[in-house]
Design a protein around this motif. Structure first.
Motif, PDB file in Angstrom:
ATOM      1  N   CYS A 225       0.829  -1.213   0.000  1.00 46.54           N
ATOM      2  CA  CYS A 225       0.000   0.000   0.000  1.00 46.54           C
ATOM      3  C   CYS A 225       0.858   1.256   0.000  1.00 46.54           C
ATOM      4  N   VAL A 226       1.897   1.282   0.824  1.00 46.12           N
ATOM      5  CA  VAL A 226       2.731   2.481   0.916  1.00 46.12           C
ATOM      6  C   VAL A 226       3.453   2.724  -0.413  1.00 46.12           C
ATOM      7  N   THR A 227       4.140   1.697  -0.910  1.00 42.83           N
ATOM      8  CA  THR A 227       4.926   1.916  -2.131  1.00 42.83           C
ATOM      9  C   THR A 227       4.020   2.180  -3.327  1.00 42.83           C
ATOM     10  N   ALA A 228       2.904   1.456  -3.416  1.00 46.31           N
ATOM     11  CA  ALA A 228       2.030   1.619  -4.582  1.00 46.31           C
ATOM     12  C   ALA A 228       1.321   2.958  -4.559  1.00 46.31           C
ATOM     13  N   ALA A 229       0.925   3.425  -3.374  1.00 45.09           N
ATOM     14  CA  ALA A 229       0.239   4.723  -3.320  1.00 45.09           C
ATOM     15  C   ALA A 229       1.178   5.827  -3.797  1.00 45.09           C
ATOM     16  N   MET A 230       2.433   5.770  -3.354  1.00 43.18           N
ATOM     17  CA  MET A 230       3.392   6.789  -3.775  1.00 43.18           C
ATOM     18  C   MET A 230       3.657   6.699  -5.279  1.00 43.18           C
ATOM     19  N   ALA A 231       3.899   5.496  -5.752  1.00 46.12           N
ATOM     20  CA  ALA A 231       4.234   5.329  -7.167  1.00 46.12           C
ATOM     21  C   ALA A 231       3.038   5.659  -8.062  1.00 46.12           C
ATOM     22  N   GLY A 232       1.853   5.233  -7.646  1.00 45.28           N
ATOM     23  CA  GLY A 232       0.658   5.483  -8.457  1.00 45.28           C
ATOM     24  C   GLY A 232       0.396   6.978  -8.583  1.00 45.28           C
ATOM     25  N   TYR A 233       0.584   7.684  -7.479  1.00 48.21           N
ATOM     26  CA  TYR A 233       0.404   9.149  -7.499  1.00 48.21           C
ATOM     27  C   TYR A 233       1.402   9.791  -8.456  1.00 48.21           C
ATOM     28  N   ALA A 234       2.664   9.363  -8.375  1.00 47.25           N
ATOM     29  CA  ALA A 234       3.678   9.948  -9.249  1.00 47.25           C
ATOM     30  C   ALA A 234       3.339   9.683 -10.717  1.00 47.25           C
ATOM     31  N   LEU A 235       2.911   8.451 -11.011  1.00 44.64           N
ATOM     32  CA  LEU A 235       2.612   8.125 -12.409  1.00 44.64           C
ATOM     33  C   LEU A 235       1.392   8.882 -12.927  1.00 44.64           C
ATOM     34  N   ALA A 236       0.457   9.154 -12.033  1.00 46.84           N
ATOM     35  CA  ALA A 236      -0.767   9.815 -12.486  1.00 46.84           C
ATOM     36  C   ALA A 236      -0.589  11.321 -12.570  1.00 46.84           C
ATOM     37  N   LYS A 237       0.161  11.923 -11.642  1.00 47.67           N
ATOM     38  CA  LYS A 237       0.135  13.377 -11.516  1.00 47.67           C
ATOM     39  C   LYS A 237       1.445  14.083 -11.823  1.00 47.67           C
ATOM     40  N   LYS A 238       2.554  13.362 -11.855  1.00 44.79           N
ATOM     41  CA  LYS A 238       3.826  14.029 -12.141  1.00 44.79           C
ATOM     42  C   LYS A 238       4.126  13.884 -13.621  1.00 44.79           C
ATOM     43  N   ARG A 239       4.601  14.972 -14.213  1.00 44.60           N
ATOM     44  CA  ARG A 239       4.957  14.899 -15.631  1.00 44.60           C
ATOM     45  C   ARG A 239       6.472  14.797 -15.732  1.00 44.60           C
ATOM     46  N   PHE A 240       7.010  13.595 -15.549  1.00 46.34           N
ATOM     47  CA  PHE A 240       8.466  13.481 -15.552  1.00 46.34           C
ATOM     48  C   PHE A 240       8.933  12.697 -16.772  1.00 46.34           C
ATOM     49  N   ILE A 241      10.206  12.807 -17.036  1.00 46.05           N
ATOM     50  CA  ILE A 241      10.787  12.148 -18.208  1.00 46.05           C
ATOM     51  C   ILE A 241      10.799  10.638 -17.976  1.00 46.05           C
ATOM     52  N   GLY A 242      10.363   9.884 -18.968  1.00 52.44           N
ATOM     53  CA  GLY A 242      10.388   8.429 -18.869  1.00 52.44           C
ATOM     54  C   GLY A 242       9.116   7.851 -18.272  1.00 52.44           C
ATOM     55  N   ARG A 243       8.109   8.719 -18.055  1.00 52.34           N
ATOM     56  CA  ARG A 243       6.879   8.276 -17.403  1.00 52.34           C
ATOM     57  C   ARG A 243       6.117   7.262 -18.263  1.00 52.34           C
ATOM     58  N   THR A 244       5.956   7.579 -19.546  1.00 54.68           N
ATOM     59  CA  THR A 244       5.200   6.694 -20.426  1.00 54.68           C
ATOM     60  C   THR A 244       5.888   5.348 -20.555  1.00 54.68           C
ATOM     61  N   LEU A 245       7.198   5.394 -20.702  1.00 57.43           N
ATOM     62  CA  LEU A 245       7.960   4.157 -20.866  1.00 57.43           C
ATOM     63  C   LEU A 245       7.790   3.260 -19.640  1.00 57.43           C
ATOM     64  N   LEU A 246       7.912   3.882 -18.479  1.00 58.93           N
ATOM     65  CA  LEU A 246       7.815   3.142 -17.226  1.00 58.93           C
ATOM     66  C   LEU A 246       6.431   2.518 -17.090  1.00 58.93           C
ATOM     67  N   PHE A 247       5.407   3.314 -17.433  1.00 61.58           N
ATOM     68  CA  PHE A 247       4.055   2.808 -17.297  1.00 61.58           C
ATOM     69  C   PHE A 247       3.816   1.635 -18.254  1.00 61.58           C
ATOM     70  N   SER A 248       4.339   1.721 -19.476  1.00 60.12           N
ATOM     71  CA  SER A 248       4.158   0.607 -20.419  1.00 60.12           C
ATOM     72  C   SER A 248       4.839  -0.644 -19.894  1.00 60.12           C
TER      73      SER A 248
END
Lengths: 300, 298
Positions: A111-134
């Motif tokens: 829960c802790v790690t996924a909540a942090m990571a899920g938030y970053a993937l949904a709301k942060k516009r960082f380099i490599g985001r799309t690649l990581l999500f795929s």
């Protein structure tokens, strides 16, 4: 309502009848486990089944608890040759302790790690985001069990083989939780995060004060989902854990089954011990659970 | 708003994004990505279970051997039978149950959802041992009931007979596979646009027509997801086999997943087992892709 003619009424009645029969069939194995655990040896070994135990006995549970024993817990203090050991109890109790520990730790870490990571993937516009999500989505489509055989060698190299952490870590690493949390985090309005930043709130504060309260239902769903799945992940437990005091309850029952394959009363007592706690947890939290399943599938 | 992000902001977003991702990435890379890479890499070697010994590169030898291994081929056929039977049955069954219950009030709806999910929550070990007892030659209820209604004359050793063993396993697999699809279909069906259904009913459409023309296309993504997860689950059928038949009698219930386990743990042929794992993953990927394609075209 005017369309409710005789035919569709008959159909409704028919489907109710079928549903009730099906419900009965789906409940029956559980009923058979619990009543079987309370039946006498003679009743179990009779070719004519006793649909309701003629005589109730706790003998199967007594046998189960007298089979083997193990310390209630063992805790090694890191970097010191010290081992804290609990009182000696029946092995089945130790297995339950192991299982609860495993499921709770896996749940919290996920829960802790996924909540942090899920938030970053949904709301942060960082380099490599799309690649990581795929990469995460692709990993989810792969058969989980296939990676477990290579994991054994990795765990032995890390010195974690036959250790409960060897079961916990891969559960936390499985990306379903991140995916689920991303789905939930998408609904956080960007303006709220913007406002928090303008007010000078730091990243961590924004996360704990704004994001976490908003994705609470999602975290609840993920928590119960992880708890039940890790409790029941027999394959992983089977390949990672070997010594008698490190087993989980499912694994312990499976081992007993291999040793006393004809004593069904004893095995049903073990199965009751493995199944009833997790079913109770499921019944209490089933609303969250249903939500987790549904949200995880939205973008499948 | 997003397009006008300054380089400074973008840099900050990247750093904080990765910091938030870090704990999760450690576990994901350490215990999912690395084993995946290891799985593929060792499949080209003669690796055994001992990590201290040096692995020798053997090229495609493992993959070539697979297609000449009669047990693997038998396991592959059995696995495909399991998938071909269970995927359509699970999908149709859960769609029917979901359509029958999704309009019910909250209490009965929850009741049925929970009941059909019960075998999943009970756990594979508990479910398997009770079925083993029910299938038992002497004290199992199946022989008793079927003799009682006159369908069979003498006891059948369900799991010990190569003619029935795989069928028996598939039945258990079905009861543990419908829970999730039912939950998904109930939610999909209650999200179908009600105005369209009402409009169709005003126009005099039959129930069958409303289902086929309006509901079915709208629940298509759910169907697709269910097809994929059921396929993956059926391919991975393991606990049932390991606890009930160990692949027997005479390899009648050998599945790829069980054979992978057997190769790694009983024959200690790590590289060979991983080659099978790679083939299994490819099979699942191809099948999922085909299902996607077919569903898209419709």
């Amino acid at each position: 309502m005017s369309k409710d003619n005789g035919r569709s009424k008959a159909y409704t009645i028919c489907s109710w009848v079928i549903l009730i029969i099906l419900a009965f069939l789906f409940i029956f194995p559980l009923y058979w486990i619990i009543t079987g655990a309370l039946k006498t040896q003679a009743a179990i070994n009779s070719p004519t089944p006793q649909w309701w135990p003629g005589e109730f006995t706790l003998r199967n549970f007594q046998t189960l608890f007298s089979k083997r024993s193990a310390p209630l817990f063992q805790f090694k203090i890191p970097f010191l040759p010290l081992m804290v050991t609990g009182p000696i109890v029946p092995a089945a109790i130790r297995w339950l302790v192991n299982t609860v520990f495993m499921a709770v730790v896996a749940m919290v870490l996920t829960c802790v790690t996924a909540a942090m990571a899920g938030y970053a993937l949904a709301k942060k516009r960082f380099i490599g985001r799309t690649l990581l999500f795929s990469l995460i989505v692709a990993a989810m489509a792969l058969p989980k069990q296939v990676i477990l055989i290579p994991l054994i060698r990795e765990m032995s190299a890390l010195g974690l083989y036959d250790n409960i952490w060897a079961v916990i870590f891969p559960t936390v690493g499985w990306p379903f939780g991140v995916f689920l949390m991303k789905q939930f985090s998408e609904s956080i309005p960007g303006e709220m995060l913007e406002a928090a930043r303008i007010d000078g709130a730091g990243e961590m504060r924004t996360f704990t004060q704004i994001v976490v309260p908003m994705i609470k239902p999602g975290i609840g769903a993920l928590a119960i989902f992880t708890f039940i799945n890790s409790w029941n992940d027999y394959f992983m437990q089977l390949i990672m854990l070997t010594s008698s005091s490190n087993l989980t309850i499912s694994l312990g029952i499976a081992t007993m089954q291999a040793e006393n394959s004809t004593d069904y009363g004893l095995i049903m007592a073990g199965a009751t011990l493995a199944a009833v706690p997790i079913i109770v947890v499921f019944l209490i939290f089933q609303k969250y659970f249903t939500k987790g399943i549904t949200m995880g599938a939205v973008k499948g | 708003m997003r397009q006008t992000m300054s380089p400074e902001l973008r840099r900050r977003e990247t750093i904080s994004g990765y910091l938030f991702l870090l704990p999760s990435l450690v576990f994901f890379i350490g215990f999912v990505v690395i084993p995946m890479v290891m799985c593929v890499a060792t499949s080209f070697t003669d690796a055994n279970m001992n990590s201290n010994e040096v692995d020798h590169f053997v090229g495609l030898a493992n993959y070539i051997e697979l297609w000449q291994d009669p047990v693997f081929l038998k396991a592959l056929v059995n696995t495909i039978i399991i998938v071909v039977v269970s995927v359509p049955v699970v999908t149709v069954f859960s769609l029917w149950v979901a359509s029958a219950i999704h309009k019910m009030k909250e209490a009965p709806l929850s009741f049925f959802r929970v009941v059909f999910y019960l075998p999943v929550v009970t756990g594979s070990v508990a479910v398997t041992v009770v079925w083993k007892w029910m299938y038992n030659n002497y004290y199992g209820i199946f022989n008793y009931l079927l003799k009682g209604v006159g369908l069979i004359e003498k006891n059948i050793n369900w799991l010990g007979d190569p003619r029935y063993a795989l069928g028996c396993i598939i039945i258990i697999l079905l009861t543990t596979s419908v829970g999730q699809p039912i939950v998904l279909y109930v939610s999909a069906l209650s999200n179908v646009d009600q105005t369209l259904i009402e409009a169709a009913e005003v126009d005099g459409a039959t129930n069958f027509q409303t289902f086929w023309r309006i509901k079915w296309p709208q629940i298509m993504p759910t169907t697709l997801y269910i097809l994929v997860i059921t396929t993956i689950n059926s391919f991975q059928c393991f606990a049932l086999i390991q606890l009930l038949t160990s692949g027997g009698p005479n390899y009648a219930t050998e599945t790829v997943m069980y054979y992978i386990y057997y190769t790694a743990f009983k024959l200690f042929r790590f590289g060979y087992g991983n080659a099978m794992g790679v083939i299994l993953a490819i099979f699942i990927a191809v099948l999922s892709a085909v299902q996607f394609r077919l569903a898209r075209e419709k």
